[in-house]
Design a protein around this motif. Structure first.
Motif: not given
Length: 72
Positions: A42-50, A53
């Motif tokens: 939940n604290q991690t950026d799990n977006s396609s952009k992340a 990267k």
């Protein structure tokens, strides 16, 4: 020492069926609670952009003109 992300990624890669925070906790004999895993996710950026990267430098290391990488 493995990071939480390495540990979770290895779990996903090596699993042959459904995965869950509880499943990872059980696999580790509850050394890490399922709540700890859930909080980490939940604290991690799990977006396609992340994801891109992280993946892009690895992909650039192995890319070639005659190769193809397909992700589904």
């Amino acid at each position: 020492m493995k990071t939480d992300l390495d540990l979770y990624t290895d779990y996903l890669i090596s699993s042959f069926s459904q995965t869950s925070s509880t499943g990872l906790s059980n696999l580790l004999d509850k050394a890490i609670s399922h709540d700890d895993v859930t909080r980490f996710l939940n604290q991690t950026d799990n977006s396609s952009k992340a994801l891109w990267k992280v993946a892009k430098p690895l992909i650039r290391q192995i890319e070639s003109d005659d190769g193809l990488l397909i992700l589904d």
